[in-house]
Design a protein around this motif. Structure first.
Motif, PDB file in Angstrom:
ATOM      1  N   LEU A 148      46.706  53.119  47.947  1.00 28.99           N
ATOM      2  CA  LEU A 148      45.824  52.010  47.564  1.00 28.99           C
ATOM      3  C   LEU A 148      46.350  50.671  48.072  1.00 28.99           C
ATOM      4  O   LEU A 148      47.522  50.551  48.445  1.00 28.99           O
ATOM      5  CB  LEU A 148      45.725  51.945  46.028  1.00 28.99           C
ATOM      6  CG  LEU A 148      45.211  53.199  45.343  1.00 28.99           C
ATOM      7  CD1 LEU A 148      45.434  53.102  43.851  1.00 28.99           C
ATOM      8  CD2 LEU A 148      43.747  53.410  45.661  1.00 28.99           C
ATOM      9  N   GLU A 149      45.483  49.684  48.030  1.00 28.73           N
ATOM     10  CA  GLU A 149      45.902  48.318  48.339  1.00 28.73           C
ATOM     11  C   GLU A 149      46.917  47.890  47.276  1.00 28.73           C
ATOM     12  O   GLU A 149      46.710  48.160  46.082  1.00 28.73           O
ATOM     13  CB  GLU A 149      44.709  47.366  48.333  1.00 28.73           C
ATOM     14  CG  GLU A 149      43.724  47.615  49.447  1.00 28.73           C
ATOM     15  CD  GLU A 149      44.335  47.364  50.819  1.00 28.73           C
ATOM     16  OE1 GLU A 149      45.089  46.386  50.979  1.00 28.73           O
ATOM     17  OE2 GLU A 149      44.091  48.189  51.726  1.00 28.73           O
ATOM     18  N   ASP A 177      47.518  45.177  45.767  1.00 31.82           N
ATOM     19  CA  ASP A 177      47.075  44.287  44.697  1.00 31.82           C
ATOM     20  C   ASP A 177      46.004  44.899  43.788  1.00 31.82           C
ATOM     21  O   ASP A 177      45.464  44.219  42.924  1.00 31.82           O
ATOM     22  CB  ASP A 177      46.584  42.962  45.277  1.00 31.82           C
ATOM     23  CG  ASP A 177      45.373  43.136  46.196  1.00 31.82           C
ATOM     24  OD1 ASP A 177      45.072  44.288  46.602  1.00 31.82           O
ATOM     25  OD2 ASP A 177      44.739  42.111  46.520  1.00 31.82           O
ATOM     26  N   THR A 178      45.718  46.173  43.966  1.00 33.89           N
ATOM     27  CA  THR A 178      44.732  46.833  43.104  1.00 33.89           C
ATOM     28  C   THR A 178      45.263  46.871  41.668  1.00 33.89           C
ATOM     29  O   THR A 178      46.336  47.424  41.422  1.00 33.89           O
ATOM     30  CB  THR A 178      44.469  48.283  43.574  1.00 33.89           C
ATOM     31  OG1 THR A 178      44.085  48.259  44.939  1.00 33.89           O
ATOM     32  CG2 THR A 178      43.409  48.953  42.720  1.00 33.89           C
ATOM     33  N   TRP A 210      41.924  49.464  37.546  1.00 34.56           N
ATOM     34  CA  TRP A 210      40.982  50.033  38.518  1.00 34.56           C
ATOM     35  C   TRP A 210      41.538  51.292  39.146  1.00 34.56           C
ATOM     36  O   TRP A 210      40.768  52.167  39.555  1.00 34.56           O
ATOM     37  CB  TRP A 210      40.574  48.998  39.562  1.00 34.56           C
ATOM     38  CG  TRP A 210      39.962  47.800  38.910  1.00 34.56           C
ATOM     39  CD1 TRP A 210      40.342  46.493  39.088  1.00 34.56           C
ATOM     40  CD2 TRP A 210      38.905  47.781  37.945  1.00 34.56           C
ATOM     41  NE1 TRP A 210      39.580  45.680  38.291  1.00 34.56           N
ATOM     42  CE2 TRP A 210      38.684  46.435  37.573  1.00 34.56           C
ATOM     43  CE3 TRP A 210      38.127  48.748  37.334  1.00 34.56           C
ATOM     44  CZ2 TRP A 210      37.738  46.049  36.637  1.00 34.56           C
ATOM     45  CZ3 TRP A 210      37.172  48.371  36.388  1.00 34.56           C
ATOM     46  CH2 TRP A 210      36.988  47.050  36.072  1.00 34.56           C
ATOM     47  N   VAL A 211      42.854  51.417  39.201  1.00 31.72           N
ATOM     48  CA  VAL A 211      43.457  52.684  39.654  1.00 31.72           C
ATOM     49  C   VAL A 211      43.036  53.781  38.685  1.00 31.72           C
ATOM     50  O   VAL A 211      42.576  54.847  39.091  1.00 31.72           O
ATOM     51  CB  VAL A 211      45.002  52.574  39.714  1.00 31.72           C
ATOM     52  CG1 VAL A 211      45.624  53.933  40.004  1.00 31.72           C
ATOM     53  CG2 VAL A 211      45.431  51.533  40.739  1.00 31.72           C
ATOM     54  N   ASP A 228      38.705  53.808  38.561  1.00 30.48           N
ATOM     55  CA  ASP A 228      37.967  54.101  39.792  1.00 30.48           C
ATOM     56  C   ASP A 228      38.596  55.204  40.633  1.00 30.48           C
ATOM     57  O   ASP A 228      37.878  55.991  41.248  1.00 30.48           O
ATOM     58  CB  ASP A 228      37.840  52.842  40.651  1.00 30.48           C
ATOM     59  CG  ASP A 228      36.978  51.778  39.994  1.00 30.48           C
ATOM     60  OD1 ASP A 228      36.285  52.102  39.002  1.00 30.48           O
ATOM     61  OD2 ASP A 228      37.008  50.633  40.464  1.00 30.48           O
ATOM     62  N   GLU A 229      39.908  55.247  40.692  1.00 32.32           N
ATOM     63  CA  GLU A 229      40.579  56.227  41.559  1.00 32.32           C
ATOM     64  C   GLU A 229      40.856  57.542  40.840  1.00 32.32           C
ATOM     65  O   GLU A 229      40.788  58.598  41.443  1.00 32.32           O
ATOM     66  CB  GLU A 229      41.887  55.648  42.116  1.00 32.32           C
ATOM     67  CG  GLU A 229      41.716  54.377  42.905  1.00 32.32           C
ATOM     68  CD  GLU A 229      40.827  54.545  44.134  1.00 32.32           C
ATOM     69  OE1 GLU A 229      40.853  55.622  44.752  1.00 32.32           O
ATOM     70  OE2 GLU A 229      40.104  53.579  44.472  1.00 32.32           O
ATOM     71  N   PRO A 284      49.355  44.717  39.051  1.00 35.40           N
ATOM     72  CA  PRO A 284      49.014  45.280  40.367  1.00 35.40           C
ATOM     73  C   PRO A 284      49.735  46.603  40.624  1.00 35.40           C
ATOM     74  O   PRO A 284      50.853  46.823  40.154  1.00 35.40           O
ATOM     75  CB  PRO A 284      49.489  44.197  41.348  1.00 35.40           C
ATOM     76  CG  PRO A 284      50.488  43.399  40.618  1.00 35.40           C
ATOM     77  CD  PRO A 284      50.153  43.509  39.151  1.00 35.40           C
ATOM     78  N   PHE A 285      49.086  47.438  41.396  1.00 33.25           N
ATOM     79  CA  PHE A 285      49.621  48.748  41.776  1.00 33.25           C
ATOM     80  C   PHE A 285      51.036  48.618  42.324  1.00 33.25           C
ATOM     81  O   PHE A 285      51.912  49.424  42.004  1.00 33.25           O
ATOM     82  CB  PHE A 285      48.678  49.372  42.811  1.00 33.25           C
ATOM     83  CG  PHE A 285      49.059  50.731  43.283  1.00 33.25           C
ATOM     84  CD1 PHE A 285      49.123  51.812  42.415  1.00 33.25           C
ATOM     85  CD2 PHE A 285      49.333  50.959  44.629  1.00 33.25           C
ATOM     86  CE1 PHE A 285      49.463  53.081  42.869  1.00 33.25           C
ATOM     87  CE2 PHE A 285      49.668  52.214  45.093  1.00 33.25           C
ATOM     88  CZ  PHE A 285      49.735  53.281  44.202  1.00 33.25           C
TER      89      PHE A 285
END
Length: 155
Positions: A16-17, A19-20, A24-25, A28-29, A62-63
């Protein structure tokens, strides 16, 4: 950015990006939608999950800041085979009204009881910084005390 996270005891490799946001990880993921988006600035606590056993606000984490192989626990991982004592207490005390903040409240309460199995009302008020727009705070406090009793009975 590639990284493996252990989410609810399952290793998941993600690319993933950086800054995700962790929220949302998860949503959404990974498809775990029990964790809610509230304010988006780490103030309301609707997005609270556990990172290596500690409560964090996933909307602003962030991720790239989540360590490799970190243990993430979401509301879906709280009572997988039977209700967790905190979930049982929430039901017994009829805490939820609209329910939107409840997954974050449950995760914060569980983290509190892990660190302090018999918190006072003052300690509960200090630890529970999550916002409930329905104002169920007295029932939340009562449910945490009940969950503490249930955990003691199980020990």
């Amino acid at each position: 950015m590639k990284k493996t996270l252990r989410i609810n005891q399952t290793a998941i490799e993600l690319d993933l990006e950086p800054d995700t946001p962790l929220l949302w990880v998860l949503r959404d993921e990974v498809g775990l939608t029990g964790t809610k988006f509230g304010c988006g600035i780490a103030q309301c606590g609707a997005c609270t999950v556990h990172l290596d056993g500690k409560p964090v606000r996933s909307c602003s984490l962030p991720f790239e800041a989540v360590p490799e192989n970190a243990e993430i626990r979401t509301i879906e991982g709280l009572g997988q085979s039977r209700l967790h004592p905190v979930q049982q207490a929430w039901l017994e005390e009829q805490v939820p009204q609209c329910g939107y903040c409840q997954s974050g409240q449950l995760m914060a309460a569980t983290a509190l009881l892990q660190d302090n199995p018999q918190p006072t009302d003052s300690e509960i008020d200090q630890a529970m910084s999550n916002i409930c727009r329905c104002g169920t705070y007295p029932r939340i406090r009562k449910a945490i005390r009940r969950a503490a009793e249930l955990q003691t009975q199980e020990a």
